[in-house]
Motif scaffolding. Structure first.
Motif, mmCIF file in Angstrom:
data_model
loop_
_atom_site.group_PDB
_atom_site.id
_atom_site.type_symbol
_atom_site.label_atom_id
_atom_site.label_comp_id
_atom_site.label_asym_id
_atom_site.label_seq_id
_atom_site.Cartn_x
_atom_site.Cartn_y
_atom_site.Cartn_z
ATOM 1 N N LEU A 80 -110.570 -10.943 63.623
ATOM 2 C CA LEU A 80 -109.449 -11.747 63.121
ATOM 3 C C LEU A 80 -109.775 -13.237 63.189
ATOM 4 C CD1 LEU A 80 -106.363 -9.882 64.622
ATOM 5 C CD2 LEU A 80 -107.242 -9.767 62.281
ATOM 6 N N ASP A 81 -110.354 -13.681 64.299
ATOM 7 C CA ASP A 81 -110.721 -15.085 64.435
ATOM 8 C C ASP A 81 -111.672 -15.501 63.316
ATOM 9 O OD1 ASP A 81 -109.172 -15.262 66.744
ATOM 10 O OD2 ASP A 81 -110.887 -15.233 68.103
ATOM 11 N N ARG A 82 -112.639 -14.645 63.036
ATOM 12 C CA ARG A 82 -113.610 -14.937 61.976
ATOM 13 C C ARG A 82 -112.915 -14.988 60.616
ATOM 14 N NH1 ARG A 82 -116.576 -10.613 62.194
ATOM 15 N NH2 ARG A 82 -117.461 -11.260 64.157
ATOM 16 N N ALA A 83 -112.037 -14.026 60.341
ATOM 17 C CA ALA A 83 -111.331 -13.992 59.049
ATOM 18 C C ALA A 83 -110.463 -15.231 58.867
ATOM 19 C CB ALA A 83 -110.489 -12.722 58.944
ATOM 20 N N GLY A 84 -109.783 -15.663 59.926
ATOM 21 C CA GLY A 84 -108.965 -16.876 59.839
ATOM 22 C C GLY A 84 -109.804 -18.101 59.547
ATOM 23 N N ALA A 85 -110.917 -18.242 60.265
ATOM 24 C CA ALA A 85 -111.797 -19.398 60.061
ATOM 25 C C ALA A 85 -112.422 -19.370 58.674
ATOM 26 C CB ALA A 85 -112.882 -19.420 61.139
ATOM 27 N N GLU A 86 -112.834 -18.202 58.225
ATOM 28 C CA GLU A 86 -113.455 -18.098 56.906
ATOM 29 C C GLU A 86 -112.478 -18.431 55.780
ATOM 30 O OE1 GLU A 86 -115.149 -14.162 56.882
ATOM 31 O OE2 GLU A 86 -116.891 -14.803 58.065
ATOM 32 N N ALA A 87 -111.206 -18.078 55.949
ATOM 33 C CA ALA A 87 -110.213 -18.389 54.915
ATOM 34 C C ALA A 87 -110.059 -19.899 54.751
ATOM 35 C CB ALA A 87 -108.863 -17.749 55.262
ATOM 36 N N TYR A 88 -109.986 -20.617 55.866
ATOM 37 C CA TYR A 88 -109.885 -22.080 55.782
ATOM 38 C C TYR A 88 -111.171 -22.685 55.226
ATOM 39 C CZ TYR A 88 -105.410 -22.409 58.208
ATOM 40 O OH TYR A 88 -104.088 -22.316 58.541
ATOM 41 N N ALA B 28 -113.375 -21.380 53.273
ATOM 42 C CA ALA B 28 -113.497 -21.083 51.844
ATOM 43 C C ALA B 28 -112.640 -22.021 50.999
ATOM 44 C CB ALA B 28 -113.125 -19.628 51.574
ATOM 45 N N ALA B 29 -111.580 -22.550 51.598
ATOM 46 C CA ALA B 29 -110.714 -23.504 50.900
ATOM 47 C C ALA B 29 -111.222 -24.938 51.055
ATOM 48 C CB ALA B 29 -109.282 -23.388 51.419
ATOM 49 N N GLY B 30 -112.383 -25.111 51.689
ATOM 50 C CA GLY B 30 -112.973 -26.439 51.836
ATOM 51 C C GLY B 30 -112.470 -27.221 53.030
ATOM 52 N N VAL B 31 -111.844 -26.541 53.978
ATOM 53 C CA VAL B 31 -111.287 -27.195 55.164
ATOM 54 C C VAL B 31 -112.314 -27.116 56.293
ATOM 55 C CG1 VAL B 31 -109.377 -27.189 56.813
ATOM 56 C CG2 VAL B 31 -108.971 -26.520 54.433
ATOM 57 N N VAL B 32 -112.488 -28.218 57.017
ATOM 58 C CA VAL B 32 -113.375 -28.235 58.178
ATOM 59 C C VAL B 32 -112.631 -27.588 59.340
ATOM 60 C CG1 VAL B 32 -114.673 -29.687 59.790
ATOM 61 C CG2 VAL B 32 -114.495 -30.350 57.367
ATOM 62 N N VAL B 33 -113.235 -26.579 59.950
ATOM 63 C CA VAL B 33 -112.574 -25.785 60.989
ATOM 64 C C VAL B 33 -113.034 -26.225 62.373
ATOM 65 C CG1 VAL B 33 -112.272 -23.457 61.922
ATOM 66 C CG2 VAL B 33 -112.383 -23.805 59.437
ATOM 67 N N VAL C 58 -96.228 -21.881 41.262
ATOM 68 C CA VAL C 58 -97.553 -22.443 40.996
ATOM 69 C C VAL C 58 -98.217 -23.033 42.249
ATOM 70 C CG1 VAL C 58 -98.901 -23.760 39.319
ATOM 71 C CG2 VAL C 58 -96.634 -22.992 38.703
ATOM 72 N N PHE C 59 -97.841 -22.567 43.421
ATOM 73 C CA PHE C 59 -98.557 -22.945 44.636
ATOM 74 C C PHE C 59 -99.732 -22.004 44.817
ATOM 75 C CE2 PHE C 59 -94.439 -24.812 45.617
ATOM 76 C CZ PHE C 59 -94.800 -26.010 46.212
ATOM 77 N N GLU C 60 -100.807 -22.530 45.390
ATOM 78 C CA GLU C 60 -101.914 -21.659 45.774
ATOM 79 C C GLU C 60 -101.594 -21.094 47.148
ATOM 80 O OE1 GLU C 60 -106.717 -21.778 46.641
ATOM 81 O OE2 GLU C 60 -105.684 -23.620 46.093
ATOM 82 N N VAL C 61 -101.690 -19.806 47.288
ATOM 83 C CA VAL C 61 -101.408 -19.133 48.557
ATOM 84 C C VAL C 61 -102.695 -18.484 49.042
ATOM 85 C CG1 VAL C 61 -100.075 -17.329 49.700
ATOM 86 C CG2 VAL C 61 -99.004 -18.726 47.915
ATOM 87 N N ILE C 62 -103.081 -18.806 50.253
ATOM 88 C CA ILE C 62 -104.281 -18.248 50.863
ATOM 89 C C ILE C 62 -103.840 -17.315 51.981
ATOM 90 C CG2 ILE C 62 -106.366 -18.785 52.172
ATOM 91 C CD1 ILE C 62 -106.318 -21.533 50.714
ATOM 92 N N GLY C 63 -104.254 -16.074 51.898
ATOM 93 C CA GLY C 63 -103.884 -15.093 52.916
ATOM 94 C C GLY C 63 -104.623 -15.313 54.219
ATOM 95 N N LEU C 64 -103.900 -15.217 55.306
ATOM 96 C CA LEU C 64 -104.464 -15.348 56.649
ATOM 97 C C LEU C 64 -104.053 -14.133 57.472
ATOM 98 C CD1 LEU C 64 -103.493 -19.070 57.308
ATOM 99 C CD2 LEU C 64 -105.806 -18.206 56.928
ATOM 100 N N PRO C 65 -104.865 -13.738 58.449
ATOM 101 C CA PRO C 65 -104.474 -12.621 59.311
ATOM 102 C C PRO C 65 -103.166 -12.927 60.048
ATOM 103 C CG PRO C 65 -106.776 -13.166 59.645
ATOM 104 C CD PRO C 65 -106.193 -14.250 58.785
#
Length: 105
Positions: free
Chosen positions: A59-67, A69-74, A15-22
């Motif tokens: 890849l840099d954009r995909a990594g930043a967008e994943a965080y 989208a999870a509400g994290v300030v990048v 029941v952990f949320e897993v967010i995919g990153l490059p």
């Protein structure tokens, strides 16, 4: 990369949320272009990430967008010239934090 999928599936089953990153393994078998070697910090009730940026725009954009989208300030940290030494943000902080008076030195 299947081992990482297996770990993600195991965490999801617990029941952990897993967010995919490059993640891109390099030919030396030790070094990765990865967006999980980060420093996380809680500031003002919000989670912030100091995120490596390798100079690989997609890849840099995909990594930043994943965080984001999870509400994290990048906060991007350029690592293009250092990641080949087998570490980025988290590894650097650990090393920079050591000194002659440190109990871990």
């Amino acid at each position: 990369l299947q081992k990482f999928r297996n770990i993600a599936n195991e965490l999801k089953a617990q029941v952990f949320e897993v967010i995919g990153l490059p993640l891109v393994p390099l030919s030396d078998g030790l070094t990765y272009v990865t967006y999980n070697n980060v420093l996380l910090e809680h500031l003002g009730g919000q989670l912030h990430v100091y995120l490596p940026q390798f100079g690989i725009l997609a890849l840099d954009r995909a990594g930043a967008e994943a965080y984001a989208a999870a509400g994290v300030v990048v906060h991007p940290i350029r690592v293009k010239n250092i990641y080949r030494y087998n570490g980025t943000v988290h590894c650097l902080v650990n090393i920079v934090g050591r000194g002659p008076d440190s109990p871990t030195s």
